[in-house]
Motif scaffolding. Sequence first.
Motif, PDB file in Angstrom:
ATOM      1  N   TRP A   1     -27.926   8.758 -13.428  1.00  0.00           N
ATOM      2  CA  TRP A   1     -27.002   9.360 -12.465  1.00  0.00           C
ATOM      3  C   TRP A   1     -27.633   9.396 -11.074  1.00  0.00           C
TER       4      TRP A   1
ATOM      5  N   GLY B   1     -19.793  13.624  -8.435  1.00  0.00           N
ATOM      6  CA  GLY B   1     -20.414  12.873  -9.519  1.00  0.00           C
ATOM      7  C   GLY B   1     -21.220  13.767 -10.446  1.00  0.00           C
TER       8      GLY B   1
ATOM      9  N   PHE C   1     -15.450   8.858 -10.247  1.00  0.00           N
ATOM     10  CA  PHE C   1     -16.625   8.614  -9.414  1.00  0.00           C
ATOM     11  C   PHE C   1     -16.218   7.826  -8.163  1.00  0.00           C
TER      12      PHE C   1
ATOM     13  N   CYS D   1     -18.599   3.362  -5.929  1.00  0.00           N
ATOM     14  CA  CYS D   1     -19.074   2.643  -7.121  1.00  0.00           C
ATOM     15  C   CYS D   1     -18.248   1.373  -7.335  1.00  0.00           C
TER      16      CYS D   1
END
Length: 202
Positions: A41, A107, A168, A171
């Motif tokens: 992460w 996130g 998210f 990305c």
Amino acid sequence: MTESSPVPAEGRCGWCGTDPLYVAYHDEEWGVPEYDARALWEKLVLDGFQAGLAWITILRKREGLRDAFDGFDPVKVAAYGEADIERLLGDARIIRSRAKINAAINGARLWLEIQETARRGEGPDFSEWLWSFVGGAPIQNQWTEFRHAPTQTPESEAMARALKKRGFNFCGPVIVYAFMQAVGMVNDHQTTCARHRQVQAL
């Protein structure tokens, strides 16, 4: 980090140049398979902060980012409120983008949801989920020159779609492919680089 033999400069992947920070990142981190959910992460957040910037910029600010974001502890970051956002926006050690800061906080909250679902036995954890896009094991590419590597692949496109569907941000498939390269989901060290063989053996 991993134990490895010194990488001869003439065989090293050309993208890292001669900057000592970049060289150390190439020789010790890039392409090493990472399976820790929290570490994955953190790397995804850092790649999100890179959007529109050079990776060396993130490397130079990485320790500042880690300190500002409480060591990228998802529990702490998920609890950030407006005061924390203002604090971060005033911190010259980091990339002061409200959108990227918000994406990191969002996130962290999504990461916690995924981990809680996995704890209940109702789905994979963050690591298992992301690694599933490459079948659970690194893809071993055979590029003779680093420029031959793609900037995105069907796997990175699929992962990017899945991440976005979860909520998210920052990305897209190009960012995600850079993430996949960095965390060893693909071995994109050029075959003339000593790290190609070393990473493949991990």
